[in-house]
Design an enzyme around this catalytic site. Structure first.
Site, PDB file in Angstrom:
ATOM      1  N   GLU A  38      -5.390  -0.032  -5.127  1.00 33.59           N
ATOM      2  CA  GLU A  38      -5.038   0.055  -3.710  1.00 33.59           C
ATOM      3  C   GLU A  38      -4.753   1.482  -3.287  1.00 33.59           C
ATOM      4  OE1 GLU A  38      -1.135  -0.978  -5.874  1.00 33.59           O
ATOM      5  OE2 GLU A  38      -3.289  -1.276  -6.138  1.00 33.59           O
ATOM      6  N   ILE A  58      -1.324   1.376  -0.486  1.00 35.75           N
ATOM      7  CA  ILE A  58      -0.850   0.258   0.331  1.00 35.75           C
ATOM      8  C   ILE A  58       0.520  -0.203  -0.173  1.00 35.75           C
ATOM      9  CG2 ILE A  58      -1.285  -2.132   1.010  1.00 35.75           C
ATOM     10  CD1 ILE A  58      -4.211  -1.580   0.988  1.00 35.75           C
TER      11      ILE A  58
END
Length: 279
Positions: A183, A141
């Site tokens: 992430e 991300i």
């Protein structure tokens, strides 16, 4: 489970002992029958014959009693073994469920890194056996630290779940999605060549950007950078990960919110960590 197996073993051993005892008893009974037969042939005395008959009946009743007793023991043992086997089966199911939980990311409900490792071995074996392609996607991300610092970790967690939802909406049932750490997410695409994997990854990114992640009625755009690598025959998991990671690193460095294909071989030009993994 170990206790249940010990119980079964003990019951089986007890049954074997009972059978041995019954065998001894019937063997002794056979010897006595031969003795009685000889005695009958050797006498014509009626009283003695009657006495022999009484003794034969007593021995026969004793053996019958033993047989019935051992039969009842056998029925009880068989019932207990069946119960123990059911317990073992239930324990095995629970252990399997626990093992699956250990391979699951508690936040997103998808595989964690351990689950991915197991899936990777399985899919590599299948790909090599069927001579089918396999692709590995590694995505991260964009600006996740900034999202956490600005809005808090709860929002960061919600964004991860949001991303997984977008991935699952786009990928196929046979594709394997996992949270590699933080992430970072990894996707295994069975029977997929590099060009197809790039298209699938692009569709995920488009699906993600079409949807808006809401926080306090504000729309937050969630994007990712990704690297895609196609498995090379005989390649180790570490190598394909590094190649995808290298491509993802370049995607981050050159603007984010994009997907890049990995080189067939590792390069150290912009990714010094790859130097030790060159072929």
């Amino acid at each position: 489970m170990g206790k249940a197996r010990v119980t079964v073993k003990q019951m089986v051993n007890s049954l074997i002992n009972n059978i041995e005892e019954l065998t001894d008893a019937t063997g002794t009974y056979q010897v006595k029958l031969e003795y009685f037969s000889d005695k009958v042939n050797q006498t014509n005395d009626l009283d003695e014959l009657n006495q022999l008959l009484v003794e034969i009946m007593q021995e026969t009743q004793q053996v019958q009693s033993s047989v019935l007793e051992y039969r009842d023991d056998l029925i009880v043992t068989r019932t207990e073994v069946s119960k123990a086997q059911d317990q073992i089966s239930q324990l095995e199911i629970k252990l399997l469920e626990m093992r699956e939980k250990v391979q699951e990311d508690h936040l997103t409900g998808i595989f964690n890194r351990r689950g991915l490792d197991s899936a990777f071995e399985r899919e590599i074996s299948r790909a090599e056996r069927n001579q089918e392609p396999l692709c590995f996607v590694l995505l991260d991300i964009d600006n996740f630290k900034q999202l956490n610092d600005t809005h808090g970790h709860k929002v960061g967690d919600d964004a991860l779940v949001f991303l997984v939802g977008a991935i699952k909406e786009t990928t196929r049932p046979e594709d394997i999605v996992s949270r590699y750490g933080g992430e970072e997410f990894a996707i295994l695409l069975p029977n997929t060549i590099l060009e197809e994997a790039l298209l699938i990854s692009s569709r995920i990114l488009r699906n993600l950007t079409k949807k808006f992640f809401l926080y306090e009625n504000k729309r937050l755009l969630i994007t990712f950078s990704a690297g895609v690598a196609q498995y090379q025959p005989g390649e180790l998991q570490e190598s394909i990960f590094k190649r995808a990671d290298q491509a993802m690193y370049k995607a981050k460095k050159t603007g984010k919110n994009q997907i890049l294909a990995a080189d067939k071989f590792l390069s150290t030009a912009e990714y010094p960590e790859a130097e030790t993994l060159q072929h």
